[in-house]
Write a protein that holds these residues in place. Structure first.
Motif, PDB file in Angstrom:
ATOM      1  N   VAL A 178       0.834  -1.198   0.000  1.00 58.67           N
ATOM      2  CA  VAL A 178       0.000   0.000   0.000  1.00 58.67           C
ATOM      3  C   VAL A 178       0.874   1.256   0.000  1.00 58.67           C
ATOM      4  CG1 VAL A 178      -1.615   1.375   1.377  1.00 58.67           C
ATOM      5  CG2 VAL A 178      -2.036  -1.058   1.013  1.00 58.67           C
ATOM      6  N   SER A 179       1.940   1.236   0.816  1.00 60.71           N
ATOM      7  CA  SER A 179       2.848   2.382   0.875  1.00 60.71           C
ATOM      8  C   SER A 179       3.536   2.620  -0.465  1.00 60.71           C
ATOM      9  CB  SER A 179       3.899   2.164   1.968  1.00 60.71           C
ATOM     10  OG  SER A 179       3.302   2.083   3.236  1.00 60.71           O
ATOM     11  N   LEU A 180       3.968   1.542  -1.112  1.00 59.05           N
ATOM     12  CA  LEU A 180       4.585   1.679  -2.429  1.00 59.05           C
ATOM     13  C   LEU A 180       3.596   2.240  -3.448  1.00 59.05           C
ATOM     14  CD1 LEU A 180       6.683  -1.622  -2.579  1.00 59.05           C
ATOM     15  CD2 LEU A 180       7.573   0.714  -2.494  1.00 59.05           C
ATOM     16  N   GLY A 181       2.339   1.844  -3.325  1.00 56.92           N
ATOM     17  CA  GLY A 181       1.327   2.387  -4.216  1.00 56.92           C
ATOM     18  C   GLY A 181       1.168   3.887  -4.041  1.00 56.92           C
ATOM     19  N   PHE A 182       1.109   4.344  -2.794  1.00 57.58           N
ATOM     20  CA  PHE A 182       0.986   5.779  -2.555  1.00 57.58           C
ATOM     21  C   PHE A 182       2.244   6.525  -3.001  1.00 57.58           C
ATOM     22  CE2 PHE A 182      -2.474   4.655   0.461  1.00 57.58           C
ATOM     23  CZ  PHE A 182      -3.427   5.520  -0.049  1.00 57.58           C
ATOM     24  N   TRP A 183       3.426   5.892  -2.857  1.00 55.86           N
ATOM     25  CA  TRP A 183       4.669   6.521  -3.309  1.00 55.86           C
ATOM     26  C   TRP A 183       4.636   6.724  -4.822  1.00 55.86           C
ATOM     27  CZ3 TRP A 183       8.902   4.130  -6.074  1.00 55.86           C
ATOM     28  CH2 TRP A 183      10.019   4.967  -6.212  1.00 55.86           C
ATOM     29  N   GLN A 184       4.228   5.702  -5.563  1.00 53.46           N
ATOM     30  CA  GLN A 184       4.137   5.835  -7.010  1.00 53.46           C
ATOM     31  C   GLN A 184       3.078   6.868  -7.397  1.00 53.46           C
ATOM     32  OE1 GLN A 184       5.895   4.837  -9.434  1.00 53.46           O
ATOM     33  NE2 GLN A 184       7.160   3.175  -8.643  1.00 53.46           N
ATOM     34  N   TRP A 185       1.981   6.907  -6.676  1.00 53.38           N
ATOM     35  CA  TRP A 185       0.943   7.897  -6.964  1.00 53.38           C
ATOM     36  C   TRP A 185       1.485   9.310  -6.762  1.00 53.38           C
ATOM     37  CZ3 TRP A 185      -3.851   7.101  -8.996  1.00 53.38           C
ATOM     38  CH2 TRP A 185      -4.717   8.195  -9.007  1.00 53.38           C
ATOM     39  N   GLY A 186       2.263   9.503  -5.695  1.00 51.22           N
ATOM     40  CA  GLY A 186       2.856  10.811  -5.442  1.00 51.22           C
ATOM     41  C   GLY A 186       3.820  11.226  -6.548  1.00 51.22           C
ATOM     42  N   ARG A 187       4.599  10.269  -7.041  1.00 51.99           N
ATOM     43  CA  ARG A 187       5.505  10.575  -8.151  1.00 51.99           C
ATOM     44  C   ARG A 187       4.718  10.954  -9.407  1.00 51.99           C
ATOM     45  NH1 ARG A 187      10.739   9.387  -8.346  1.00 51.99           N
ATOM     46  NH2 ARG A 187      10.609   8.801 -10.553  1.00 51.99           N
ATOM     47  N   GLY A 188       3.603  10.284  -9.619  1.00 51.75           N
ATOM     48  CA  GLY A 188       2.768  10.634 -10.753  1.00 51.75           C
ATOM     49  C   GLY A 188       2.212  12.046 -10.635  1.00 51.75           C
ATOM     50  N   GLU A 189       1.764  12.414  -9.440  1.00 56.52           N
ATOM     51  CA  GLU A 189       1.256  13.759  -9.222  1.00 56.52           C
ATOM     52  C   GLU A 189       2.350  14.794  -9.454  1.00 56.52           C
ATOM     53  OE1 GLU A 189      -2.306  14.566  -7.591  1.00 56.52           O
ATOM     54  OE2 GLU A 189      -2.135  13.109  -9.228  1.00 56.52           O
ATOM     55  N   MET A 190       3.575  14.495  -9.005  1.00 54.61           N
ATOM     56  CA  MET A 190       4.684  15.420  -9.187  1.00 54.61           C
ATOM     57  C   MET A 190       5.006  15.590 -10.672  1.00 54.61           C
ATOM     58  SD  MET A 190       8.570  15.122  -7.706  1.00 54.61           S
ATOM     59  CE  MET A 190       8.889  13.675  -8.744  1.00 54.61           C
ATOM     60  N   ARG A 191       5.020  14.475 -11.410  1.00 52.19           N
ATOM     61  CA  ARG A 191       5.308  14.560 -12.843  1.00 52.19           C
ATOM     62  C   ARG A 191       4.221  15.322 -13.589  1.00 52.19           C
ATOM     63  NH1 ARG A 191       7.963   8.947 -15.116  1.00 52.19           N
ATOM     64  NH2 ARG A 191       9.934   9.107 -13.974  1.00 52.19           N
ATOM     65  N   THR A 192       2.987  15.122 -13.182  1.00 54.27           N
ATOM     66  CA  THR A 192       1.890  15.844 -13.819  1.00 54.27           C
ATOM     67  C   THR A 192       2.047  17.350 -13.606  1.00 54.27           C
ATOM     68  OG1 THR A 192       0.372  13.978 -13.566  1.00 54.27           O
ATOM     69  CG2 THR A 192      -0.603  16.153 -13.868  1.00 54.27           C
ATOM     70  N   ALA A 193       2.400  17.735 -12.380  1.00 48.49           N
ATOM     71  CA  ALA A 193       2.577  19.158 -12.081  1.00 48.49           C
ATOM     72  C   ALA A 193       3.726  19.751 -12.895  1.00 48.49           C
ATOM     73  CB  ALA A 193       2.826  19.345 -10.581  1.00 48.49           C
ATOM     74  N   LEU A 194       4.835  19.012 -13.012  1.00 49.57           N
ATOM     75  CA  LEU A 194       5.976  19.498 -13.785  1.00 49.57           C
ATOM     76  C   LEU A 194       5.622  19.630 -15.265  1.00 49.57           C
ATOM     77  CD1 LEU A 194       8.889  17.463 -12.160  1.00 49.57           C
ATOM     78  CD2 LEU A 194       8.464  19.913 -11.934  1.00 49.57           C
TER      79      LEU A 194
END
Length: 244
Positions: free
Chosen positions: A19-35
């Motif tokens: 679950v933690s790894l899933g949220f970590w990947q989701w956070g990276r996706g959000e960061m890439r989207t913002a960039l």
């Protein structure tokens, strides 16, 4: 009893980790989207000129000025073809070849900017045989986008030198050549010319991959939970029920 406790703890740990790894990947996706969204906004702003690049370099010597990166730019100057670098293992439209990078001395200035001029195919029979690329003499005008150094590829050895190399960083090339290089580069745009193609890969956020990984991790967490419930709770009850 101890075995069941160990299995329960292992299942809980597995669920927590995935679950933690899933949220970590989701956070990276959000960061890439913002960039990516920020880059798209930059590309829609008014173009900058050579003077803006020089002013930015004085304040942002590492080339990380968010005010000019990815914006359209027009520069004039003279090519320095003796310092042209051919970046190997680069692709355009799925074909392998070189990114051709040539320094441009800015008009009415001593400053120099690296220009990612375009892509040329490689010779598979002879690696050192370079394709024919024209470099016009005199003053030229280059239109493109303000960009950081070309994307760095993985290299097994130390920093390279020479005409053909895998990577090129502005700071290292400045020290190597002694040229007063600005910390950013220009990615030239426009129709194919001078033996070069300029169908650069379109910028994408890459977030879809991270979101996909996030759902995969969460699916694994769900699978662990289902397997635990089935084998540790449901199946034992069914066996006890049949034994009755």
């Amino acid at each position: 009893m101890m075995k069941r406790v160990i299995i329960a703890l292992a299942a809980l740990i597995g669920i927590a980790v995935t679950v933690s790894l899933g949220f970590w990947q989701w956070g990276r996706g959000e960061m890439r989207t913002a960039l990516h969204d920020a880059q798209v906004r930059q590309e829609q702003l008014a173009p900058v000129d050579a003077e803006a690049l020089v002013r930015s370099a004085a304040v942002h010597p590492k080339g990380d000025d968010p005010e000019i990166l990815h914006r359209a730019v027009t520069v004039r100057g003279q090519w320095l073809p003796e310092h042209t670098v051919w970046l190997d293992n680069r692709q355009m439209n799925g074909a392998p070849g070189f990114y051709v990078v040539t320094p441009l001395r800015l008009e009415h200035s001593r400053d120099v900017v690296l220009v990612q001029r375009g892509w040329a195919p490689r010779n598979f029979q002879q690696r050192t045989a370079l394709p024919l690329v024209q470099t016009p003499p005199g003053t030229v005008e280059v239109r493109g986008r303000v960009a950081p150094s070309p994307a760095k590829l993985y290299s097994f050895g130390p920093d390279e030198a020479g005409t053909i190399r895998q990577n090129l960083e502005v700071a290292g090339f400045r020290a190597e050549t002694g040229l007063p290089l600005l910390p950013v580069s220009v990615q030239q745009e426009g129709a194919a010319s001078e033996g070069l193609q300029r169908q650069w890969p379109q910028a994408g956020s890459g977030a879809d991959k991270n979101y996909g990984y996030a759902f995969q991790w969460w699916a694994i967490a769900g699978l662990i939970a289902v397997l635990y419930v089935w084998f540790q709770l449901v199946q034992p009850r069914r066996r006890r029920h049949r034994g009755l």
